[in-house]
Motif scaffolding. Structure first.
Motif, PDB file in Angstrom:
ATOM      1  N   LEU A 175      -5.040   6.582  -1.230  1.00 12.37           N
ATOM      2  CA  LEU A 175      -4.540   5.219  -1.079  1.00 12.37           C
ATOM      3  C   LEU A 175      -4.366   4.537  -2.437  1.00 12.37           C
ATOM      4  O   LEU A 175      -5.213   4.684  -3.329  1.00 12.37           O
ATOM      5  N   LEU A 214      -3.034   4.324   8.077  1.00 11.45           N
ATOM      6  CA  LEU A 214      -3.461   3.246   7.190  1.00 11.45           C
ATOM      7  C   LEU A 214      -4.804   2.686   7.653  1.00 11.45           C
ATOM      8  O   LEU A 214      -5.104   2.685   8.850  1.00 11.45           O
ATOM      9  N   ILE A 232       0.846  -1.192   0.000  1.00 14.22           N
ATOM     10  CA  ILE A 232       0.000   0.000   0.000  1.00 14.22           C
ATOM     11  C   ILE A 232       0.878   1.237   0.000  1.00 14.22           C
ATOM     12  O   ILE A 232       1.910   1.282   0.671  1.00 14.22           O
ATOM     13  N   ASN A 266       0.403   5.203   0.857  1.00 19.09           N
ATOM     14  CA  ASN A 266      -0.521   6.112   1.536  1.00 19.09           C
ATOM     15  C   ASN A 266      -0.049   7.541   1.302  1.00 19.09           C
ATOM     16  O   ASN A 266       0.867   8.017   1.958  1.00 19.09           O
TER      17      ASN A 266
END
Length: 144
Positions: free
Chosen positions: A48, A13, A5, A7
């Motif tokens: 995201l 998160l 991921i 961010n």
């Protein structure tokens, strides 16, 4: 399962609220509040970006609190994030109430569920096998 991921928001998160939670709350990533007028829809950024393994999808689902308290939900529910998508996750919100709704930065706007799926290979046939239900459609059983 570990999922990569990125961010780019200034929010933490997504995480599960309890050990038995299926979904993670997703937050709006806004420079300024956004007003969602009655029957209006808007794409809300999250900041995201994810890379799911093949065979998995991210399902974006409404939050029950926004739906019952404010009439705000996802227009395409559940929204699907495919494993090969690498762009920013955007959430299409719609206001089904008669009052404007203000979305603030960091507001929890939906839930994300990670789910596995299968792809099919079609097998063309001239007819299908019979079942007790057959071609009966909506409400055909008369049961509530």
């Amino acid at each position: 399962m570990k999922v990569k991921i990125v961010n780019k928001s200034h929010h933490p998160l997504p995480r599960y609220a309890t050990p038995a939670s299926a979904g993670m709350d997703i937050r709006a990533n806004l420079e300024e509040p956004v007003t969602l007028n009655p029957l209006e829809r808007k794409l809300i950024p999250t900041g995201l970006f994810i890379a799911l393994p093949e065979g998995f999808e991210a399902q974006m689902r409404p939050r029950s609190g926004l739906a019952i308290k404010h009439g705000v939900t996802l227009l395409n529910t559940p929204g699907t994030i495919d494993a090969d998508y690498r762009g920013e996750i955007g959430i299409i919100l719609v206001n089904l109430s008669s009052e404007p709704f203000i979305i603030n930065d960091g507001e929890r706007i939906c839930q994300m569920i990670i789910a596995s799926f299968s792809q099919v290979e079609w097998q063309p046939e001239e007819q299908l096998d019979t079942t007790e239900r057959g071609a009966g459609g909506f409400g055909h059983t008369g049961k509530n």
